[in-house]
Scaffold this active site. Structure first.
Site, PDB file in Angstrom:
ATOM      1  N   GLU A 254      -6.295  16.677   2.059  1.00  0.00           N
ATOM      2  CA  GLU A 254      -7.103  16.073   2.970  1.00  0.00           C
ATOM      3  C   GLU A 254      -6.403  15.896   4.191  1.00  0.00           C
ATOM      4  OE1 GLU A 254      -8.159  12.234   1.080  1.00  0.00           O
ATOM      5  OE2 GLU A 254      -6.341  11.359   2.248  1.00  0.00           O
TER       6      GLU A 254
ATOM      7  N   CYS B 245       1.588   3.060   0.249  1.00  0.00           N
ATOM      8  CA  CYS B 245       0.885   3.804   1.170  1.00  0.00           C
ATOM      9  C   CYS B 245       0.565   2.738   2.299  1.00  0.00           C
ATOM     10  CB  CYS B 245      -0.100   4.663   0.793  1.00  0.00           C
ATOM     11  SG  CYS B 245      -1.022   5.598   2.200  1.00  0.00           S
TER      12      CYS B 245
ATOM     13  N   HIS C 131      -0.370   7.896   7.858  1.00  0.00           N
ATOM     14  CA  HIS C 131       0.137   7.055   6.579  1.00  0.00           C
ATOM     15  C   HIS C 131       1.436   6.915   6.580  1.00  0.00           C
ATOM     16  CE1 HIS C 131      -3.619   7.668   4.028  1.00  0.00           C
ATOM     17  NE2 HIS C 131      -3.404   8.943   3.934  1.00  0.00           N
TER      18      HIS C 131
ATOM     19  N   HIS D  10      -2.566  16.969   4.097  1.00  0.00           N
ATOM     20  CA  HIS D  10      -1.537  16.416   2.905  1.00  0.00           C
ATOM     21  C   HIS D  10      -1.969  16.373   1.732  1.00  0.00           C
ATOM     22  CE1 HIS D  10      -3.857  12.867   4.830  1.00  0.00           C
ATOM     23  NE2 HIS D  10      -3.405  12.160   3.739  1.00  0.00           N
TER      24      HIS D  10
ATOM     25  N   HIS E 114      -7.106  13.377   8.323  1.00  0.00           N
ATOM     26  CA  HIS E 114      -7.919  12.439   9.132  1.00  0.00           C
ATOM     27  C   HIS E 114      -7.007  11.852  10.089  1.00  0.00           C
ATOM     28  CE1 HIS E 114      -5.087  10.124   6.410  1.00  0.00           C
ATOM     29  NE2 HIS E 114      -5.578  10.520   5.417  1.00  0.00           N
TER      30      HIS E 114
HETATM   31 MN    MN Z   1      -4.712  10.656   3.266  1.00  0.00          MN
END
Ligand code: MN
Length: 154
Positions: free
Chosen positions: A68, A122, A74, A108, A70
């Site tokens: 994914e 995370c 992270h 990732h 975004h």
């Molecule tokens: Mn992610």
């Protein structure tokens, strides 16, 4: 966003292994259509007066998170096991206490080694955008790199 500010004691002790008092082990994703295998999610810190959230994810042996990307970033610290990750176009072997930054809009995925779970902390913004999955065309572009294709095939 859950406001756990009032309910959460200041000290929550570790319970055997990677579990903590009052912390539920949750499904990794709520939405059913994101492909992943054998991943759990625990929300360690999340409160209305904190701009970030810290979660603990654990991937079972041979499992993987969703491929994914975004807009939000992270910050990841591996705390248990070994595996590999894809960040952008880079595939890396990872293990305990390695730090991995995933910049915004970067593909990732994390994959646990066959013999052991891969656990990681995370850090994310509490308010964040939803992940998007690759289109068929984007996946084809990623797969054009043999190292990435081998990674995605496990
Ligand atoms: Mn992610």
């Amino acid at each position: 966003m859950p406001d756990a500010t009032k309910d959460v004691p200041n000290l929550r002790r570790q319970e055997d292994g990677f579990a903590w008092q009052g912390v539920e082990r949750l499904a990794y994703k709520q939405d059913g259509d994101a492909p992943f295998r054998d991943v759990s999610r625990q929300i360690l810190f999340s409160r209305a007066d904190l701009a970030g959230e810290l979660r603990y994810f654990e991937i079972g042996p041979g499992g993987h998170t969703t491929l994914e990307r975004h807009g939000h970033v992270h910050g990841v610290m591996i705390v248990r096991g070994r595996g590999r990750c894809l960040v952008g176009s880079e595939v890396s072997e990872i293990g305990p206490l390695d730090l991995i930054t995933i910049p915004g809009w970067t593909w990732h995925q994390f994959r646990a080694a066959p013999g052991e779970p891969l656990g990681f902390l995370c850090l994310v913004d509490a308010t964040r955008d939803r992940p998007v999955l690759p289109t068929a065309e984007e996946l084809a572009i990623l797969r054009a790199t043999p190292e990435i294709a081998a990674f995605l095939d496990g």
